[in-house]
Scaffold this motif. Structure first.
Motif, PDB file in Angstrom:
ATOM      1  N   ILE A  63      -1.420   1.363  -5.090  1.00 16.94           N
ATOM      2  CA  ILE A  63      -2.833   1.343  -4.731  1.00 16.94           C
ATOM      3  C   ILE A  63      -3.035   2.142  -3.453  1.00 16.94           C
ATOM      4  O   ILE A  63      -2.315   1.957  -2.473  1.00 16.94           O
ATOM      5  CB  ILE A  63      -3.329  -0.101  -4.539  1.00 16.94           C
ATOM      6  N   ASN A  64      -3.992   3.054  -3.468  1.00  9.00           N
ATOM      7  CA  ASN A  64      -4.329   3.881  -2.308  1.00  9.00           C
ATOM      8  C   ASN A  64      -5.519   3.273  -1.595  1.00  9.00           C
ATOM      9  O   ASN A  64      -6.580   3.069  -2.194  1.00  9.00           O
ATOM     10  CB  ASN A  64      -4.681   5.313  -2.749  1.00  9.00           C
ATOM     11  N   LEU A  65      -5.360   2.987  -0.306  1.00 13.10           N
ATOM     12  CA  LEU A  65      -6.411   2.396   0.509  1.00 13.10           C
ATOM     13  C   LEU A  65      -6.822   3.363   1.615  1.00 13.10           C
ATOM     14  O   LEU A  65      -6.100   4.322   1.905  1.00 13.10           O
ATOM     15  CB  LEU A  65      -5.919   1.089   1.134  1.00 13.10           C
TER      16      LEU A  65
ATOM     17  N   ASP B 266      -4.452   5.374   4.320  1.00 13.06           N
ATOM     18  CA  ASP B 266      -3.173   5.723   3.718  1.00 13.06           C
ATOM     19  C   ASP B 266      -2.985   7.231   3.613  1.00 13.06           C
ATOM     20  O   ASP B 266      -1.939   7.695   3.177  1.00 13.06           O
ATOM     21  CB  ASP B 266      -3.057   5.121   2.305  1.00 13.06           C
TER      22      ASP B 266
ATOM     23  N   SER C 200     -14.557   1.178   1.849  1.00 10.43           N
ATOM     24  CA  SER C 200     -13.866   0.171   1.042  1.00 10.43           C
ATOM     25  C   SER C 200     -13.279   0.782  -0.234  1.00 10.43           C
ATOM     26  O   SER C 200     -12.966   0.064  -1.183  1.00 10.43           O
ATOM     27  CB  SER C 200     -14.832  -0.955   0.667  1.00 10.43           C
TER      28      SER C 200
ATOM     29  N   LYS D  53     -10.898   2.419  -3.077  1.00 10.89           N
ATOM     30  CA  LYS D  53      -9.544   2.146  -3.564  1.00 10.89           C
ATOM     31  C   LYS D  53      -9.260   3.060  -4.745  1.00 10.89           C
ATOM     32  O   LYS D  53     -10.144   3.367  -5.541  1.00 10.89           O
ATOM     33  CB  LYS D  53      -9.385   0.688  -4.012  1.00 10.89           C
TER      34      LYS D  53
ATOM     35  N   GLY E 133     -15.698  -6.034  -4.344  1.00 14.65           N
ATOM     36  CA  GLY E 133     -14.349  -6.467  -4.670  1.00 14.65           C
ATOM     37  C   GLY E 133     -14.248  -7.843  -5.253  1.00 14.65           C
ATOM     38  O   GLY E 133     -13.220  -8.217  -5.769  1.00 14.65           O
TER      39      GLY E 133
ATOM     40  N   ASP F 183     -11.503  -5.614  -8.518  1.00 12.35           N
ATOM     41  CA  ASP F 183     -11.030  -4.289  -8.119  1.00 12.35           C
ATOM     42  C   ASP F 183     -10.755  -3.390  -9.319  1.00 12.35           C
ATOM     43  O   ASP F 183     -10.942  -2.177  -9.250  1.00 12.35           O
ATOM     44  CB  ASP F 183      -9.744  -4.416  -7.294  1.00 12.35           C
TER      45      ASP F 183
ATOM     46  N   GLN G 104      -2.596  -6.086  -3.206  1.00 19.25           N
ATOM     47  CA  GLN G 104      -3.090  -6.772  -2.027  1.00 19.25           C
ATOM     48  C   GLN G 104      -3.656  -8.116  -2.449  1.00 19.25           C
ATOM     49  O   GLN G 104      -4.402  -8.219  -3.412  1.00 19.25           O
ATOM     50  CB  GLN G 104      -4.172  -5.927  -1.348  1.00 19.25           C
TER      51      GLN G 104
END
Length: 819
Positions: free
Chosen positions: A15-17, A20, A73, A75, A281, A290, A552
């Motif tokens: 998962i890319n946040l 990152d 926010s 993702k 979310g 998500d 997460q």
């Protein structure tokens, strides 16, 4: 070294946040899907920059330089497919280029991308549904996706430049080394020597391929790791040392240059954001959404979880003359009945009476005996306080009237005694140390003496006394572990001073806290306050960083920040570890009781109402039969809530009964387990066979564990009525059980079962159409159906009789053969 060809090494998700972002590339083929929000994707030496949005899907070829910077926010989800799998599936893909950027095409040209999204969702579902245990299935789904890419997204007449790949391969060795050793003191010259390049050439590669200096790249890697660690409780100094900065000041300076704030400010901002509701979310029920944008692309979302058609066949031979061991049925020693004030409620009392009549326990435990709503310690205007044991007496009188011995926990802290007022739950329960220890000890002493005066010393000697709450509550910051120890020790001494034969339990620690338990018992031994029983708790939960899932944990008001463990034998493995520690420390003879346990720490887990819970109880009780001196399941009733009550009949509470007194599937499971005989004949995965006198008892269960997504509170297919889509896929089990040595004759066979097909209150409610408001006759109908399904027949039995049974996922069965 033999190459690892397991599915786990061939595919992985990440998962890319936000924060990152770092320029990178890799050998794997990467399929990237934007889950929510927006971001900026830079490609090919920063020559192209694109804005990406929710639902975009992109393919990044091996060694394609890229940097994804998600905003706010946002993702994104990445699937990485290893070169080994690519070479085996499609050797030519190593030299061709896949051109897949959905954001370049208008809405009317998205059909082929929708198919790719569907295939991507199918792979993701299989990966987190634990279908990776069936690697052929997972590989086939990835194969379908790759086939689509090759046939529909191949860049015609364009192949990879071998020389460019060669130079990037040289640099990749250097960047791989940095990612493995960033904690160490890495220099350009030292790195160049490691990868057999000159310092000047390596510096040139960093600038040309990444647009960064060697130092900048190393700093970015360290900062990315620091961002992750800032989500923990580690100090800035510890984080700086952990990620390779020479000092905290060096980390602060670098962090501020990149992010515009200090690490401390960043942590404060993100804690504030995490505490606020995330509209994108989470859904109203508290479930993460998500992955909703992705999962709606499945071909048949309403039937997204395909139930297994394969039978697992189990052939068992059981010699009924061979007894493995005698059984004591210790799981019936203790039951939890919530909070003391709840036991004054007529509805709860009715549920306890029903439970005692149909199952029968020896002890009952309740919390909150000292809560203000029990009014046993009342402050006066003058500042003094009076003891008042009226409600306490009513609670204990009721316990004893239904033949239950009290398990007395001295909790929580009366407000008149409390040093601070911290409420861990939405109840009048105060978590605190006493302002004056002597006043606390005087209260405990007076209460115990009152018990002896009212009920007699012979009766009270059979009770259990817990000096205080669990030490894990120190996490609220209202007391230290040292303060906890002093209170426990002095309270224990005060109880023993009244009568040394009173039975003390403690400390109520989490079962996986072996180090603390060890230190606690050593201190008890030195200070002459050793408990008579070691009390533990187990909610099958772990800290999120104890597993590497790439997920997460979604915050939830009705749960502590813990994920459900992926270990299906969590209870047995944890107990083994504790008992090993006890033997090593010389405490091997200390009885171990489980004063609280359940499947998770989440008080609004909708699966608590389903047939899953009956299989959970079967599995954990049968696999750990008599390994504990007591197993106090939490808890008796949904009427006992530590959070705001729900108006829904089935709202995911821990209870054996609903608020209205309807027995759930978990209650039916305990009803069925009471049939266990006095001797164990055979046990194994999914079965437990006992005997007593002229009867054989066969217990069967088909347990399905939560899938990885749901364990971290992510779900897209869970509603008030659809609750079975969050489990790992399991096959139907078919049993052929040959009972060798059975005395011939006529036997009566009784079969009881609970599962989605019947016997479960929740599933019967679904069959009724899930009514919100029921008439009295409809309630009576549902109540009559909330019992295990039952069949009975008589048959002639020979010496080697075979019992056949088919057990569906989430189903439990009991088969009784009586001569």
């Amino acid at each position: 070294m033999q190459e690892d060809t397991s599915a786990a090494s061939e595919f992985r998700f990440s998962i890319n946040l936000p924060d990152d972002a770092i320029a990178s590339w890799h050998q794997e083929l990467e399929v990237l899907y934007i889950l929510q929000g927006t971001g900026v994707l830079q490609l090919d030496d920063n020559q192209f920059a694109y804005e990406v949005r929710q639902d975009d899907i992109i393919v990044l070829n091996s060694y394609q330089l890229h940097c994804l910077d998600m905003q706010g926010s946002g993702k994104a989800l990445s699937l990485f497919i290893s070169p080994a799998f690519l070479a085996a599936f499609c050797p030519e893909i190593e030299s061709i280029i896949i051109e897949c950027k959905s954001f370049l095409y208008p809405k009317e040209e998205q059909a082929r991308f929708d198919l790719l999204r569907s295939e991507f969702a199918s792979v993701f579902q299989a990966y987190y549904k634990n279908e990776s245990r069936l690697p052929i299935l997972l590989r086939s789904r990835v194969g379908v996706l790759l086939n689509n890419l090759v046939h529909n997204f191949l860049e015609q007449n364009k192949q990879k430049d071998p020389s460019r790949s060669s130079s990037r391969e040289r640099l990749r060795k250097a960047t791989d080394y940095i990612h493995r050793h960033y904690r160490e003191n890495i220099t350009l010259s030292g790195l160049a020597a490691t990868v057999y390049l000159s310092s000047s050439y390596l510096s040139h590669l960093f600038q040309k391929q990444l647009g960064l200096t060697f130092t900048a790249y190393l700093t970015n890697v360290r900062l990315s790791q620091a961002v992750t660690l800032l989500r923990s409780e580690r100090t800035i100094t510890d984080i700086a040392s952990e990620v390779g900065f020479p000092s905290a000041n060096a980390l602060i300076d670098a962090f501020k240059r990149r992010f515009g704030v200090t690490p401390g400010q960043y942590r404060h901002i993100n804690e504030h954001v995490a505490a606020e509701p995330n509209e994108k979310g989470t859904a109203s029920e508290g479930f993460s959404t998500d992955f909703s944008s992705l999962m709606r692309h499945l071909h048949q979302p309403e039937q997204s979880i395909v139930r297994p058609q394969v039978n697992e066949v189990h052939d068992l031979h059981v010699d009924i003359s061979r007894k493995i061991r005698s059984l004591s049925h210790n799981w019936r020693t203790l039951v939890n009945a919530g909070y003391a004030k709840d036991l004054l409620n007529g509805a709860v009392q009715a549920q306890i009476r029903k439970m005692q009549k149909e199952i029968g326990f020896r002890y009952v435990r309740c919390k909150g005996l000292l809560d203000d709503d029990m009014m046993l310690y009342v402050s006066k205007l003058s500042g003094s306080a009076d003891y008042n044991f009226v409600y306490v007496d009513e609670v204990l009188d009721f316990m004893l009237s239904v033949e239950l011995k009290p398990y007395v926990e001295f909790s929580y802290m009366p407000s008149a005694l409390a040093r601070a007022a911290v409420f861990p739950f939405k109840r009048p329960s105060i978590l605190s140390m006493p302002e004056k220890l002597d006043e606390w000890l005087a209260l405990v002493t007076s209460l115990v003496r009152h018990f002896i005066d009212r009920y007699g010393i012979e009766s009270v000697r059979e009770w259990r006394f817990a000096p205080f709450v669990s030490p894990e509550f120190s996490g609220y910051g209202v007391f230290t572990m040292e303060e906890y120890w002093v209170l426990y020790r002095e309270t224990s001494h005060a109880i023993r001073a009244i009568n040394p034969q009173l039975h003390i339990v403690g400390p109520g620690s989490n079962i996986d806290s072996s180090d603390y338990i060890s230190d606690f018992l050593v201190s008890c031994s030195k200070d002459n306050c050793m408990p008579d029983s070691l009390a533990l708790r187990a909610y099958h939960s772990i800290l999120p960083d104890q597993e590497d899932t790439g997920l997460q944990l979604m915050a939830e008001d009705e749960a502590f920040p813990l994920a459900a463990s992926g270990d299906e034998q969590f209870l047995g493995h944890s107990l083994h570890k504790v008992k090993k520690m006890l033997r090593q420390r010389g405490f091997g003879n200390l009885p171990v009781i489980l004063e609280e346990w359940s499947n998770s720490i989440w008080q609004r887990d909708l699966c608590n109402d389903t047939s899953y819970k009956s299989a959970f109880l079967f599995k954990n009780i049968l696999e750990n039969y008599d390994q504990f001196e007591a197993m106090g399941y939490w808890s008796l009733s949904d009427h006992m809530e530590e959070i705001v009550p729900s108006a829904d009949l089935f709202h995911g509470g821990f209870g054996l009964f609903t608020r209205g007194g309807l027995p759930k599937s978990c209650y039916c499971a305990l009803q069925m387990l009471r049939y266990a005989g006095s001797s164990l004949l055979s046990e194994g995965d999914g079965y437990f066979i006992t005997s007593s006198k002229s009867e054989i008892q066969i217990f069967l269960y088909n347990y399905c564990h939560y899938d990885t997504l749901y364990r971290y509170r992510h779900t897209t297919h869970l509603t008030q009525t659809e609750r079975y889509n969050v489990f790992n896929i399991r096959n139907t089990r078919k049993y052929h059980i040959c009972l060798d040595g059975l005395m011939p004759g006529v036997y009566t066979e009784r079969r009881y079962s609970v599962g989605p097909a019947g016997g479960s209150a929740f599933d019967e409610w679904l069959n009724m159409g899930a009514p919100k408001d029921m008439r009295p006759e409809e309630w009576s109908y549902l109540e009559s159906r909330s019992l295990p399904l039952f069949q009975m027949r008589s048959q002639q039995v020979t010496a080697n009789f075979v019992v056949n049974a088919v057990v569906q996922p989430h189903e439990v069965q009991v088969i009784l053969l009586t001569r």
